[in-house]
Design an enzyme around this catalytic site. Sequence first.
Site, PDB file in Angstrom:
ATOM      1  N   ASP A 149       8.689  -8.389  15.004  1.00  0.00           N
ATOM      2  CA  ASP A 149       9.206  -8.435  13.642  1.00  0.00           C
ATOM      3  C   ASP A 149       8.050  -8.563  12.658  1.00  0.00           C
ATOM      4  O   ASP A 149       7.268  -9.514  12.727  1.00  0.00           O
ATOM      5  CB  ASP A 149      10.142  -9.636  13.507  1.00  0.00           C
ATOM      6  CG  ASP A 149      10.987  -9.589  12.236  1.00  0.00           C
ATOM      7  OD1 ASP A 149      10.460  -9.133  11.206  1.00  0.00           O
ATOM      8  OD2 ASP A 149      12.149 -10.010  12.283  1.00  0.00           O
ATOM      9  N   THR A 220       8.948   5.756  21.375  1.00  0.00           N
ATOM     10  CA  THR A 220      10.392   5.570  21.292  1.00  0.00           C
ATOM     11  C   THR A 220      10.968   6.549  20.271  1.00  0.00           C
ATOM     12  O   THR A 220      10.242   7.140  19.464  1.00  0.00           O
ATOM     13  CB  THR A 220      10.752   4.146  20.876  1.00  0.00           C
ATOM     14  OG1 THR A 220      10.333   3.931  19.517  1.00  0.00           O
ATOM     15  CG2 THR A 220      10.064   3.126  21.779  1.00  0.00           C
TER      16      THR A 220
END
Length: 241
Positions: A149, A220
């Site tokens: 994060d 990804t």
Amino acid sequence: MCSANPPDDLPDAVEPAAQPFMRTVRSFVRRAGRTTAGQARAFAELGPRYLLPFASAPLDAGAAFGRTAPLILEIGFGMGEATAYIAGVRPEDNFLCCEVHEAGVGALLKRIGEQGITNIRIVAHDAVEVIDQMLPEASLDGVHIFFPDPWHKLKHNKRRLIQPPLIAKLAARIKPGGYLHCATDWEPYAHQMLQVLGGEPLLANTADEYAQRPGYRPLTKFERRGLRLGHGVWDLVFRRV
């Protein structure tokens, strides 16, 4: 891979008095999520084999994996896409993966079943406590922290995972010659990572600044989309001296 910028009044983690910095830094932020039927089946069918309980005692990796092999710790694997890929292309290594979000754990268990992966074990618990309680010094051959994060707002920067006290703990638990690999798509966080990792005396950068993405780390779908939009991705690979 936690959701960014939750409210300021989130409760702080309760940590030992000897580690006061961890009262504001955890390896995760709680977020809402719902498991699918397939993930629930994976919990029921595969959980007993691949989920390890948190314990306040050193991990017996040989017993947990049923073999002796290099041990790689991953902190926060999200939905497990990259984790499953890396475990598949590196069958000679064992991967101890920490994630607290039930949907993500279920998703990785589902991938394990679908892909026949045997070298992953999951601890569904805060990685900081896993490090403190279950991982002795010089017990790891590598550490992966991918896209933690970023806590974009300046007032939230203190909540970022990559900070000197945690990196010192990780460095002490990596064997000499082992590595720490971080990646982020938020440039200000990349600068902080470079400063923090570069300031740890037990670690040495393998590049002048940022490393080329190692072949084992896949792109990804979110990363590919970001690159198409012109967003950057920064990898940092440091070795334990």
